[in-house]
Design a protein around this motif. Structure first.
Motif, mmCIF file in Angstrom:
data_model
loop_
_atom_site.group_PDB
_atom_site.id
_atom_site.type_symbol
_atom_site.label_atom_id
_atom_site.label_comp_id
_atom_site.label_asym_id
_atom_site.label_seq_id
_atom_site.Cartn_x
_atom_site.Cartn_y
_atom_site.Cartn_z
ATOM 1 N N ARG A 35 0.398 -1.298 -0.036
ATOM 2 C CA ARG A 35 0.089 -0.041 -0.023
ATOM 3 C C ARG A 35 0.906 1.328 -0.006
ATOM 4 O O ARG A 35 1.722 1.394 1.109
ATOM 5 C CB ARG A 35 -1.038 0.429 1.267
ATOM 6 C CG ARG A 35 -1.802 1.227 1.566
ATOM 7 C CD ARG A 35 -2.601 1.354 1.632
ATOM 8 N NE ARG A 35 -3.941 2.081 2.439
ATOM 9 C CZ ARG A 35 -4.885 2.495 3.015
ATOM 10 N NH1 ARG A 35 -5.361 1.389 4.116
ATOM 11 N NH2 ARG A 35 -5.728 3.434 2.850
ATOM 12 N N THR A 38 -0.634 7.615 0.809
ATOM 13 C CA THR A 38 -1.754 8.859 0.209
ATOM 14 C C THR A 38 -1.312 9.589 -0.979
ATOM 15 O O THR A 38 0.190 10.216 -0.627
ATOM 16 C CB THR A 38 -2.737 9.700 0.474
ATOM 17 O OG1 THR A 38 -2.232 10.122 1.945
ATOM 18 C CG2 THR A 38 -3.765 8.616 1.915
ATOM 19 N N TYR A 57 1.512 9.093 -9.794
ATOM 20 C CA TYR A 57 0.385 7.906 -9.735
ATOM 21 C C TYR A 57 -0.211 7.691 -10.410
ATOM 22 O O TYR A 57 -0.820 6.786 -11.550
ATOM 23 C CB TYR A 57 -0.547 8.151 -8.185
ATOM 24 C CG TYR A 57 0.000 8.369 -7.095
ATOM 25 C CD1 TYR A 57 1.368 8.508 -6.753
ATOM 26 C CD2 TYR A 57 -0.401 7.853 -6.199
ATOM 27 C CE1 TYR A 57 1.927 8.013 -5.613
ATOM 28 C CE2 TYR A 57 -0.228 7.674 -4.249
ATOM 29 C CZ TYR A 57 0.737 7.649 -4.532
ATOM 30 O OH TYR A 57 1.572 7.358 -3.316
ATOM 31 N N GLU A 61 -0.030 4.214 -12.926
ATOM 32 C CA GLU A 61 -1.311 3.514 -13.252
ATOM 33 C C GLU A 61 -1.420 2.780 -14.635
ATOM 34 O O GLU A 61 -2.334 2.450 -15.214
ATOM 35 C CB GLU A 61 -2.723 3.824 -12.173
ATOM 36 C CG GLU A 61 -4.574 3.256 -12.559
ATOM 37 C CD GLU A 61 -4.774 4.123 -11.331
ATOM 38 O OE1 GLU A 61 -5.892 3.556 -10.810
ATOM 39 O OE2 GLU A 61 -5.423 4.980 -10.984
ATOM 40 N N THR A 68 -5.042 2.026 -8.291
ATOM 41 C CA THR A 68 -6.253 2.761 -7.253
ATOM 42 C C THR A 68 -7.563 1.455 -6.790
ATOM 43 O O THR A 68 -7.985 1.586 -7.715
ATOM 44 C CB THR A 68 -6.577 3.750 -7.434
ATOM 45 O OG1 THR A 68 -5.365 4.716 -7.621
ATOM 46 C CG2 THR A 68 -7.169 4.521 -6.452
ATOM 47 N N THR A 74 -3.735 2.746 -2.982
ATOM 48 C CA THR A 74 -3.408 2.724 -4.073
ATOM 49 C C THR A 74 -2.155 1.855 -3.451
ATOM 50 O O THR A 74 -1.723 1.496 -3.140
ATOM 51 C CB THR A 74 -2.564 4.024 -4.403
ATOM 52 O OG1 THR A 74 -3.700 5.018 -4.635
ATOM 53 C CG2 THR A 74 -1.778 4.154 -5.890
#
Length: 121
Positions: A35, A38, A57, A61, A68, A74
């Motif tokens: 994980r 944030t 991010y 992705e 996410t 995430t």
């Protein structure tokens, strides 16, 4: 997870974040399912704007390195097979385009080597 942003580096901060997380995920330093902090948390830790980390991010992705899960956070994705498929697809598309442009195999390979050298230096 350890990230170091160098302001005097030629690469933008979001690219440094993206590259370091990607490398750590591919090397297994960040295992599948890890994980990530944030966006705001990582931005605060690194002294960056939240939008900068959010951009990194989003790129990760799109590359299949992270995923996410809504409000759950995430996480590092199982990117091995997905990344290999995407790379193969990009290679096929490049080869087809180079051929349509009338480039020889040697010219196409030289262009790829130049691009890789520029990207990895």
């Amino acid at each position: 997870m350890t990230l170091k942003i160098q302001i005097d580096d030629g690469a933008p901060p979001y690219e440094q974040v993206r590259a370091q997380i990607s490398e750590q995920a591919r090397a297994g330093v960040l295992p599948v399912g890890y994980r990530l902090p944030t966006v705001r948390g990582l931005a605060g830790t690194l002294g960056l704007a939240a939008n900068t980390v959010a951009k990194a991010y989003r790129a990760l992705e799109a590359d299949g390195v992270i995923e996410t899960r809504g409000r759950n956070g995430t996480f590092v994705a199982a990117a091995g097979a997905g990344a290999e498929r995407e790379l193969a697809s990009a290679g096929q598309a490049y080869a087809a385009r180079a051929r349509r442009l009338g480039c020889s195999e040697a010219e196409a390979l030289a262009a790829v080597r130049d691009a890789l050298r520029a990207a990895y230096e």
